[in-house]
Design an enzyme around this catalytic site. Sequence first.
Site, mmCIF file in Angstrom:
data_model
loop_
_atom_site.group_PDB
_atom_site.id
_atom_site.type_symbol
_atom_site.label_atom_id
_atom_site.label_comp_id
_atom_site.label_asym_id
_atom_site.label_seq_id
_atom_site.Cartn_x
_atom_site.Cartn_y
_atom_site.Cartn_z
ATOM 1 N N HIS A 185 85.181 62.092 27.503
ATOM 2 C CA HIS A 185 84.330 62.692 27.339
ATOM 3 C C HIS A 185 84.424 63.905 28.052
ATOM 4 O O HIS A 185 84.149 64.054 29.657
ATOM 5 C CB HIS A 185 83.931 61.487 28.186
ATOM 6 C CG HIS A 185 82.819 60.131 27.485
ATOM 7 N ND1 HIS A 185 82.395 59.868 27.453
ATOM 8 C CD2 HIS A 185 84.221 58.783 27.201
ATOM 9 C CE1 HIS A 185 82.066 58.765 26.566
ATOM 10 N NE2 HIS A 185 83.066 58.674 26.805
ATOM 11 N N ASP A 261 86.245 49.583 20.268
ATOM 12 C CA ASP A 261 85.591 50.737 21.520
ATOM 13 C C ASP A 261 84.267 49.114 21.728
ATOM 14 O O ASP A 261 83.212 50.053 21.426
ATOM 15 C CB ASP A 261 85.072 51.511 20.817
ATOM 16 C CG ASP A 261 83.864 52.818 22.132
ATOM 17 O OD1 ASP A 261 84.362 52.136 23.488
ATOM 18 O OD2 ASP A 261 83.470 53.565 22.352
#
Length: 370
Positions: A185, A261
């Site tokens: 991120h 995920d």
Amino acid sequence: MNEAIKGNILTPSGWLNGTISFGERIEDVAGSSSDPMLNSDDYILPGFIDLHVHGGAGKDVMEGGDAVHAIAAIHARHGTTSMLATTMTAPPEDIDVALAAIGKAVRQRGKGEARVLGAHLEGPYINSGKLGAQPNFARAATIEEVHRLEKLAPMRVITVAPEISGHLELVSDLAKHGVRVQIGHTLGSYEEGVAALDHGATGFTHLFNAMSGLHHREPGMVGAALAHAEFAELIPDLLHVHPGAIKGALRAIPRLYCVTDSTAATGMPDGEYMLGRHVVHKCMGGVRLPDGTLAGSTLTLDQALRNLVGLGLDLADASKRVSTHAADYLGLQDRGRLARGAYADLVVMDRDLKLKAVYIEGERCDLNDA
């Protein structure tokens, strides 16, 4: 009660056709070296290890309480024998609730559940300009806060954006304490990625997704991973990453391993689910925010294995990428391999790579709800 099962056993030294005997741990692996293509016996593989799990069975890690147990159970029924419960970027009080529940699950594994090895803290120490599906509660880290959180649950992996002021020092401190720091991120440059690796970062969170991409004059964070990483995680649901990019990463990163995920929508029908403080929508096998942004997945590691084989990997290599490499990344020598003394975490699959049995620390799981 000890068990013994027969088939094509994938050992650290290759395939054996024979018998594996075990209680909580593997007691013996006996047989002769054999190409499994020369017989029709089942495959016996190391149990799968998932280092990035947000949810499943309608439950989200951020709920706290017993949610982690339901999540560990649904993933066990798909061959995951150990996992990291993964948090979302959130206000401090939400993260505290989630980590407290993870800590309890680490101490007590329920029947039919994957072993929860600890937490993957995916944020809040990320770049607000590259949130992906994370809620916008990103903030800079302090070493003091991380050490406080470590008292709630074992912190095995932490995702950070290294370009944020103070984060390189955090990476160095965490690396000294044995925490695996992953880059993710992030809007960071190639150079900032290399600097983070030099300070002790060891991996990349969902490679390609939510990071600066590769350009031949600005290699970005993807370029840093492809040029320098020994380990990185990747989501092989064939939605998050194009098969061609997966093949490129497999050639570049020696111990690339797979994660799901996965979200609360895993194992559930189409509809609305929670991902932290976000409402997400499951439709046609994908999970998205209302604006269409991918928001985690519904992937399970048995399907990840089949996807890898479908891309052309041989079964032994694919098995390492859903098991052994993740164990090695965490420094675990007693999981992710079928060898005497290791935990009896194993899966039995038929010739079409469908699960027939899952054993977690010697306990056979009920697959009826898978």
